[in-house]
Write a protein that holds these residues in place. Structure first.
Motif, PDB file in Angstrom:
ATOM      1  N   LEU A   1      13.716  75.012 -11.844  1.00 43.98           N
ATOM      2  CA  LEU A   1      13.540  73.617 -12.245  1.00 43.98           C
ATOM      3  C   LEU A   1      12.094  73.359 -12.684  1.00 43.98           C
TER       4      LEU A   1
ATOM      5  N   ALA B   1      19.289  75.268 -11.960  1.00 46.22           N
ATOM      6  CA  ALA B   1      18.838  74.783 -13.267  1.00 46.22           C
ATOM      7  C   ALA B   1      18.987  75.862 -14.344  1.00 46.22           C
TER       8      ALA B   1
ATOM      9  N   VAL C   1      15.834  69.508  -6.460  1.00 50.33           N
ATOM     10  CA  VAL C   1      15.447  68.189  -6.979  1.00 50.33           C
ATOM     11  C   VAL C   1      14.525  67.520  -5.957  1.00 50.33           C
TER      12      VAL C   1
ATOM     13  N   MET D   1      17.401  67.450 -14.784  1.00 49.79           N
ATOM     14  CA  MET D   1      18.754  67.940 -14.534  1.00 49.79           C
ATOM     15  C   MET D   1      19.746  67.267 -15.487  1.00 49.79           C
TER      16      MET D   1
ATOM     17  N   VAL E   1      22.710  64.011  -9.910  1.00 47.82           N
ATOM     18  CA  VAL E   1      22.229  65.079  -9.035  1.00 47.82           C
ATOM     19  C   VAL E   1      22.518  64.729  -7.584  1.00 47.82           C
TER      20      VAL E   1
END
Lengths: 340, 340, 340, 340
Positions: free
Chosen positions: C50, C249, C271, C280, C288
């Motif tokens: 991410l 991700a 996250v 996302m 999410v």
């Protein structure tokens, strides 16, 4: 070697930590000293780039006693290794030994190990004087490197170097840009092709060979060939003059490919063990220069330690040749490199 | 510089550690303060992206005294460097010097060094007032940056800025999104092309030039050109408004290519030494802005230290130009970049 | 939030260090606990993957008050965020609060923040009982997740879940493989398409929606669509069941592309802030799930802290939307991603 | 396992730190000892290369009780795992247990766990004598590895190995290049195809199978097939003979593809858990060898700990098979690898 390194660590305190892996991290920015300039990215890139080159191990062959010897520039060497030109013991290495003792250890140690040592230049004059003295004492067996001075100083020093009886002369044009020298009224500078042609013609007139140190691109390698250089050294001056250059192992393949067969290709930058020597040759070099580790050996144990260090390198080189199936230096190719 | 940095470290305690390499790691999340927002990924990406840009070292040429000067936006600068607009000494830098002394040091120091300083804006009013005062004291030699306020505040401040006698005006539209300002009833916000057109037309009507700071994509660079901006600054606001953006050196080539010849391209983000300046130009910028290091110099040693820092940058830039064979700024191209 | 985090650090001592950045490094191998399994590569890959997704900053537009709301699975949410189903306060979080207080804080806090909380399942029964209780207390506003039990336990729990008045049901099939449960005589296992079809048909018969959690490949996403799932969660179970999976991700774009328009795509894994939520969505998710940070908030400050944490996420999301020029969730596309 | 590891840490003090993740960092250069040679790049590359291989998690299937068994080289194994041939307890592991107790623990522990242990060779003779003794005590259930000695020593040891009743014989040709052995007058060396053909023919004449350990390239794998080897081990000798080789997981796919169906492909290097076993099989191996972790178990808790360690590996392997939807070893393919 442990004793030598412990002694060096003591004598070089404040100048070099004699780290387990000499990678430019701890001494970043320490110029003078043994570090790289600024963030030391150029020094660190040398080590990192070479670490990313990996060897194919092969064992199904008959190579049990490989031959490490090479001939280059009219010299017969026991292995493709030279000691890089480094000077300034007092301000770079802590002054624990004298400039004279230091460079004599390097030059004599190299000769005894069957390789050859280069000597440095700079301010104060003791640097080149000690170097020339050491070469003279070895009957000309050494390579004097002269900085790219402006004006008469260059010619004068070339003459003095000639008097040592040496057969090979070097210039580390990569030292240009040291504006501290310019500020001291002793400017060094890049050299134009015309200037280089004149210098090299002069050396050739004496029957000497000429090494141009500080080539990092294929175009300048070809230019070096055009102006008559007998050899180049792919070098970023140990990362001490310009931050943020690539590592020499990254540029070597392209540089070597550009001048293959036209001149001798040497390289320095991050060579730490015998396998590194073999990797540099597989990337296109004819021989390597080793800098900082030789200095550490010389400061820590003088001539004997230089010989010990070189013996270690040779043993590692032999082992790496056996384990890659390399009978001799002429057989080295990119086949021994992973993805080579 | 050591003294300046030691003093700054003392005065900025709790706000900036004055690290050896200013890379956003230690101060991650410290906004207010000198850090990047959140994980400081945007700040760190600036430094990392620039570190990955590497220089080709070349020495076989006649460049010994390169010319660092540039002309842009009607200004003749001794080198392609501007001090970035930074304010808020009390809450960002620890308040060891006053806002007035700080910004006067930046603006006067830059002028003395032949470059130009930008001034910041924000809450409380002392930020822009001190900045405007410093520019006025320098007879208009400075660039006032105004935040993208909503409503009348923007127009009022532009008028006040005009009164300093300056010829170039800036807006850091990248400051939009600071919802703290909105919560204080002083909203800043993005600007539509129509709004920008009106603002810029007004500045042009005064005979002024307009810099739009905070462009990170080619499409917005082209939009900036369409609405009449004279210059853009490729900037992520030092990583202080949005976490997880790319480093500016990553987006610069594409952004610059999109508007080459149509407007002046400035960039900030991670420029720490003279070689970084050269790298940014090779990536397509016309000049760079330097932020945090100038602030550290100003807090640590006021005007004199700002001049010293800029002199260091210039010496490094000259050395980098010599070692890459760059005679002047117009000659910079991607040829000096490795794999460029 | 500092107070909440300090309190959580105290209560979770030995279970979670409440690190500045929750990245799976310090707690590697701590299962039970809050860590990832084994080397925690799967947990760390979530965060790293991410972090490598980066946002294009754009400011030349009129987005000043973006709309964060979304509608999915028949739910109107103030932003595209759900609290992930996590249970086992005593053995995972140190037991500083009761299972009942914990899950009530999550479910009520989410409702008050305009989003929705999921509840967990496991051994001992207090986990699902507390969860069902919390949802019942919120008049069915919560999503009960049931583990993929073998045999009758699954059906029984679905019935009990139905009794909470909820409208959406979930199963974290990614919990299969927990051989500790099997050794306790309470086996969980993967589910065949036929088994899933039956389960989902049953839930649909009640008028409910069904979320299948633990999809990491496009082929299984399409299978989930075929057996009738209303939503999937791209998840590696926080790296707690299988070491060495990619980060979510990394797989999300391909997975989302495979089922776009056929079902709702949720994702969890790493996250941590509002910009991560936006990233996302730009990678293809509709919303999410946030796991560990919600747990830390719930343990450290119960319902109030959950609401505070979600308010922070929302403020960051708004700021990220402004700075990327995103007026509402339907407008999110890969255009806001660097190299997107 | 914690007790075993604590005990091992105590007994191996100065030789192995029994790190949480056995990755070659802390012990770099410690040969003898448990480390990698030089910078330990080869050891570290093994671990890193395997860490970069990632698994696709899949749960929508009926695999709940996967079969881990394999048959190879005439052996029926409970899982595709062998204990690598490691000896020299006194100088590599600290001598906390005797060579005899150590190797007996490995060989018996493996047999009880349904897999098979290999024994090492070297100087002093107690190494191979203990190994042969342990295999004899297990009625031939073990694989004796002999170093690639020059001259008669190899033949003598093969005869002695035959006397143990074993059915499979191995040679770790990757041990060649250990110049310390040569300096002790006990040279080991690479083997030519002709030499290998003779050795293997002899073993085949006894009805035995032959494993050639130390293959890192497709060309040598094909050569191994041509000279009659029944199996190869893709191995860099744990990074203990040549610094700077790639990790085995990097070369495995190409090596395995070159000889698929012609001989059995084993691999060692960085296998630490059951998921690693599965990854190596997905990259093309038929089974793996595990080295250091088995040694740590054997030193820390003798046979019982070896069995415990292998039981853990098996449980992890089963879990990884369930979570990747792998019913048995014949079903493993690159489909279970991310980007595979």
């Amino acid at each position: 070697m442990k004793e030598t390194r412990d002694k060096a660590r003591e004598l070089m305190k404040g100048y070099c930590r004699v780290c387990r892996v000499c990678d430019g991290k701890a001494c970043a920015g320490e110029v003078p000293g043994m570090g790289g300039l600024g963030t030391a990215a150029s020094f660190k890139n040398n080590v990192t780039a070479l670490a990313w080159v990996r060897l194919n191990m092969r064992l199904l062959h008959g190579v049990t006693a490989p031959d490490t010897s090479v001939s280059l520039l009219g010299l017969d060497l026991s292995m493709p290794v030279l000691a890089a030109p480094i000077g300034g013991v007092s301000f770079n290495m802590g002054g624990g030994v004298s400039e004279e003792d230091y460079i004599e250890a390097v030059v004599s140690g190299c000769r005894n190990a069957g390789v050859i040592g280069c000597t440095g230049d700079g301010v104060p004059p003791v640097i080149h004087e000690s170097g020339f003295g050491a070469i003279t004492a070895c009957e000309g067996y050494g390579i004097p490197f002269i900085k790219p001075w402006e004006g008469g100083e260059l010619d004068e020093k070339l003459e003095k170097a000639r008097a040592t009886g040496c057969t090979v002369f070097g210039m580390d044009v990569d030292a240009a840009g040291l504006i501290t020298l310019r500020q001291m009224g002793r400017p060094v500078s890049p050299k134009t092709p015309a200037e280089l042609e004149a210098i090299i013609a002069r050396v050739h007139g004496w029957g000497g060979k000429f090494i141009l140190k500080g080539i990092m691109t294929p175009d300048e390698a070809m230019l070096a060939a055009r102006v008559g250089a007998d050899a180049i050294v792919v070098s970023n001056h140990g990362g001490r003059v310009l931050d943020h250059t690539p590592g020499t192992a990254e540029v070597l393949p392209e540089v070597a490919a550009a001048v293959r067969g036209r001149l001798t290709v040497l390289v320095d930058g991050g060579v730490r063990d015998g396998a590194d020597v073999l990797k540099m040759l597989a990337l296109g070099a004819d021989a390597v220069m080793i800098g900082r580790p030789v200095s550490v050996a010389a400061v820590g144990g003088l001539q004997e330690a230089v010989e010990q260090y070189l013996a270690t390198i040779k043993a590692q080189l032999i082992q790496a040749m056996i384990l890659t199936g390399t009978p001799d230096m002429a057989s080295v190719s990119s086949r021994i490199l992973f993805n080579g």
